[in-house]
Design an enzyme around this catalytic site. Structure first.
Site, PDB file in Angstrom:
ATOM      1  N   CYS A   1       0.820  -1.219   0.000  1.00 15.39           N
ATOM      2  CA  CYS A   1       0.000   0.000   0.000  1.00 15.39           C
ATOM      3  C   CYS A   1       0.854   1.270   0.000  1.00 15.39           C
ATOM      4  O   CYS A   1       0.346   2.360  -0.261  1.00 15.39           O
ATOM      5  CB  CYS A   1      -0.915   0.007   1.212  1.00 15.39           C
ATOM      6  SG  CYS A   1      -1.605  -1.608   1.571  1.00 15.39           S
TER       7      CYS A   1
ATOM      8  N   HIS B   1      -9.241   2.664  -2.259  1.00 13.27           N
ATOM      9  CA  HIS B   1      -7.832   2.352  -1.990  1.00 13.27           C
ATOM     10  C   HIS B   1      -7.272   1.440  -3.078  1.00 13.27           C
ATOM     11  O   HIS B   1      -7.135   0.235  -2.884  1.00 13.27           O
ATOM     12  CB  HIS B   1      -7.712   1.704  -0.606  1.00 13.27           C
ATOM     13  CG  HIS B   1      -6.321   1.339  -0.207  1.00 13.27           C
ATOM     14  ND1 HIS B   1      -5.190   2.003  -0.662  1.00 13.27           N
ATOM     15  CD2 HIS B   1      -5.855   0.345   0.612  1.00 13.27           C
ATOM     16  CE1 HIS B   1      -4.112   1.443  -0.131  1.00 13.27           C
ATOM     17  NE2 HIS B   1      -4.481   0.440   0.626  1.00 13.27           N
TER      18      HIS B   1
END
Lengths: 351, 139
Positions: A50, A300
């Site tokens: 991420c 995301h």
């Protein structure tokens, strides 16, 4: 590139950031550089789950400050809808130690739920306080046309949503999504030539923590890599947490945003839940956080998230954020956490 | 050397720590200890991070205290028929920590951070080996 007033032949290298285990395309830098017309310049992939594009930005900055290149594109992307939600969870579960943790069915929500339970036990943080984070971020998503979710939600909606990994419910979790964001980095000379409103990288921090949860502890209420990366970035930028006008923090889950408040020094240790409850991270209050919807409501797309945070800050620091503009914003902070908290990139931008 | 029987699903088949699986089948929870610096590891490691020592196997009591836990209602594809299940992190009385499933005999409302538990080997159908955190009185 249009925004940065540069053409493809002026970009001397591209850094393509994605968590490649979600990609069907092997080594995606190849196809992305080709599609964007960035051959024959150097291109390669950067992976830090991420935090991929937060790390990519640091590498791009190093290219420029070393004098190797004058202009670099950092392209973050992810295309997650090629996999079902359960398949994505399988891949994400393997973000933990595959020898000793994944064999028991770990998931990303479960890892952060372990932190949530620990934080709640240690500081009395409540599910309502977690819900307040989701409510705020969904509220701001309605003001961001690029956000995935466009509807406001209430604390009750969050509390009534489906349990995923106790105490985290559906609305405590960010959504898997497709997305891309690009940062054009340039040397001071080039930046001054192409724009009257440059935004400068004032501070960078990058740190790591052990991957295995069993190598952390004794409590699970803070991310060491965040604390360390923030310390480096604040030091390099010579600022303090209270100097930050707007922050983009990695809210993969509501609990993460609350822990981030504390790890970044926006409040005292243990007061993150209270900060959310009091609405102190809305526009016009103590420190506006994730007023573009955050990961929770903007979406995301793993590899794109860090670059998307930078885009929001750049808009704010140039005074182009419209309805959500922070008046007179001069300093912005982006906090990009990788995986289950083993990488963290903190970037401080200034006008 | 095979490690393919450990866990509900295996992602690692070859390891220098194969003996862990053999001992688990014999009812023992083993850690490793560095002969040089004395550091005790669980999960066991084949090499100490002091990078100097030789490791030896050490049996752990299994007695531990729960540090945190969560009950999963949404699982990876290979675990979809197992939900709901509870995972926890517990600290052994010897110091190291373990991430493990909590026995299904524990109701979610019985589970409290700080409670005493025991990590015990469990053989699953098909001969797969895992360990679980159980209530002390159920031994």
């Amino acid at each position: 590139m249009e925004d940065a007033q540069v053409t493809t032949n002026e970009i001397q290298a591209s850094i393509v950031c994605s968590a490649t285990h979600y990609d069907k395309q092997r080594t995606p830098a190849g196809v992305i550089a080709e599609y964007l017309g960035l051959n024959p310049q150097p291109t390669f992939n950067v992976e830090a789950v991420c935090a991929s594009s937060g790390v990519g930005l640091r590498i791009g900055w190093s290219f420029i400050s070393s004098g190797l290149h004058d202009t670099v594109a950092v392209v973050g992307f992810q295309k997650m809808t090629e996999l079902s939600s359960a398949e994505v969870q399988e891949v994400m579960g393997r973000s933990g130690d595959v020898m000793w943790e994944s064999p028991f069915g770990t998931t990303m929500p479960a890892y952060f739920a372990l932190y949530a339970k620990s934080h709640m036990q240690k500081y009395g943080t409540t599910e309502e306080q977690l819900a307040k984070v989701a409510v705020k971020n969904h509220f701001y998503a309605t003001k961001n046309p690029k956000a995935m979710f466009q509807e406001e939600i209430t604390v009750e909606d969050v509390l009534k949503s489906r349990m995923i990994a106790s105490p985290l419910k559906r609305y405590d979790c960010c959504a898997n999504s497709d997305g891309a964001a690009c940062i054009i980095l340039a040397s001071e000379d080039v930046a001054r030539k192409v724009t009257d409103t440059p935004v400068w990288v004032a501070g960078l921090g990058l740190a790591s923590s052990p991957m295995a949860l069993t190598s952390r502890g004794p409590s699970y209420a803070s991310f060491d890599c965040s604390v360390n990366a923030a310390k480096q970035a604040y030091g390099m930028a010579r600022i303090k947490p209270k100097d930050v006008d707007i922050a983009e923090v990695h809210d993969c889950f509501t609990i993460t945003e609350i822990i981030n408040y504390e790890d970044l020094g926006f409040c005292e240790r243990g007061r993150g839940g209270k900060l959310a409850e009091e609405g102190q991270t809305y526009l016009g209050s103590k420190i506006p956080v994730n007023i573009d919807g955050g990961l929770l409501a903007k979406g995301h797309p793993v590899g794109a998230t860090g670059a998307s945070q930078i885009r929001t800050l750049v808009k704010q620091l140039r005074g182009e954020a419209g309805e959500t503009q922070v008046n007179g914003a001069e300093i912005g902070l982006a906090h990009n956490l990788g995986g289950i908290g083993m990488y963290c990139a903190v970037t401080i931008l200034k006008t | 050397m095979s490690f393919a029987k450990f866990g509900k699903v295996s992602y690692v088949s070859e390891t220098k720590l194969q003996e862990f699986e053999t001992k688990l089948e014999a009812g023992k929870i083993m850690g490793t200890k560095c002969k040089k610096c004395g550091r005790l590891y669980f999960p066991p490691r084949a090499d100490c991070d002091c990078m100097k020592g030789e490791m030896e196997w050490v049996e752990l009591s299994g007695n531990c205290k729960l540090m945190t836990f969560t009950t999963l209602h949404f699982a990876p594809a290979s675990f979809r028929y197992e939900v709901p299940y509870t995972l926890g992190v517990a600290q052994f009385e010897e110091g190291p920590t373990v991430l493990a499933p909590l026995s299904k005999e524990l109701g979610e409302d019985e589970i409290k951070i700080g409670m005493s538990l025991k990590l015990v080997p469990v053989e699953l159908m098909g001969g797969r080996m895992i360990y679980e955190l159980k209530k002390l009185e159920s031994q």
